[in-house]
Write an enzyme that holds these catalytic residues in place. Sequence first.
Site, PDB file in Angstrom:
ATOM      1  CG  ASP A   1      -2.024  -1.007   1.158  1.00 10.79           C
ATOM      2  OD1 ASP A   1      -2.337  -1.446   0.037  1.00 10.79           O
ATOM      3  OD2 ASP A   1      -2.570  -1.363   2.221  1.00 10.79           O
TER       4      ASP A   1
ATOM      5  CE1 TYR B   1       1.468  -7.183   3.690  1.00 11.22           C
ATOM      6  CE2 TYR B   1       1.044  -9.478   4.284  1.00 11.22           C
ATOM      7  CZ  TYR B   1       1.064  -8.462   3.342  1.00 11.22           C
ATOM      8  OH  TYR B   1       0.675  -8.740   2.057  1.00 11.22           O
TER       9      TYR B   1
ATOM     10  CE1 TYR C   1      -6.686  -5.871  -1.410  1.00 15.62           C
ATOM     11  CE2 TYR C   1      -8.147  -7.769  -1.476  1.00 15.62           C
ATOM     12  CZ  TYR C   1      -7.478  -6.754  -2.119  1.00 15.62           C
ATOM     13  OH  TYR C   1      -7.605  -6.616  -3.481  1.00 15.62           O
TER      14      TYR C   1
END
Length: 412
Positions: A232, A298, A370
């Site tokens: 992102d 992440y 996501y």
Amino acid sequence: MDIIEEIEAILGYGDTCNHCLGRFFGKRSFGLTNEERGRALRITHEIVVNEPHREPAPESCWICGGELSRIDAWAAKVAEAVQGIEFKTFLIGTRVPPLMAESEEMVWSDLSLRDPEPLKAEMNREVGKAVSELTGKEADFTRPDIVAILDLAAETVEIQVNPVFFAGRYLKYERGIPQTRWDCRACRGVGCERCGFTGKQYADSVEELIGRPVIEAFDARDAILHGAGREDIDARMLGSGRPFVMEVEAPRKRSVDLVALEEEINRKAEGRVAVHLTGWADRKMVQTLKSDKAYKKYRILVEIDGPVTPDEFRAALDQLKGVTIRQRTPIRVSHRRADRVRERQVIDIQCTGRIDGRYRVEVVGEAGLYIKELVSGDGGRTRPSLAQILGRTARVVSLDVVQVKTTNEYGE
């Protein structure tokens, strides 16, 4: 119809040069050029029928208009057109005017000739041989550095420079930078007051920060970044970086020192983006990069509305570990992505601590998961989600990608 009758019929159409006469029988013998074959056929015809048939001036041929007698001139045009372009291999292509193509096809059809060679094929081959002698470069029929297009009608040569590819990994240290250039939403790249007449939605991108030194080093038209997925805009790319292949469009230089290029990119993008270049690549590597379903790790900071104890938080994360998540296209990207439900797996998820009342979490997810919606639930579009399990509003405050690995690297 025997071969003498075929020769007689072909010569009956009008003045035909030896190149074109030979081409009509191009695949019936080997070891001769079409010009040599045509001359032999003409002599054979004269001997058999005992009737001399005048050999026309090369430029009077009713099919090729004399182009096949101008091979050296075309080769010189190509050599001149490639001045200043670095290349090792080349390929010749030819645009044949419709009238020439129709003329030879008429003869093929009328006489039902077996295996004639098209004008285009002889031009490509013979000019290619002459260019090789002039320049010392080699013809390559699969992946040439350049392609020279001969336009017989316009009498011009167009040079198409094929791209160069190299691979590496990039790190993005600054939030707010997209991976690739985005056209301004208002003017769609034309330039307007809203974008300061730049045509861009964002001032910079990873692609441009890497690409500007690349364009300069290769003296190229453009540089296109192909990444293994994307992060992102507000996410950083840390750890070992994201694999990418850079496609360098129309480079006038090809033998660039990648070590020096890496240093220059890192110098100019210092503090924002960094790269480690791993070597030369090709288009096949771009396809592999795009199709390889990389797993990503992440590091996120999660904020919860209302009190949640560490034990409650960890228990909620445990309910997501190893689970397949159903995600409808998130609202935030629905304007540019197809609206459908995707299933993606949470490979691992764990809490690594707290800071200022927020929880630090590490997530390993299947490609396409996501992460922000895994936490927030996106108004019920993602199920299950951390917010759903806790029964409280949850959101990602910051997100960093810390690893991008292939399936095999995770042992799955």
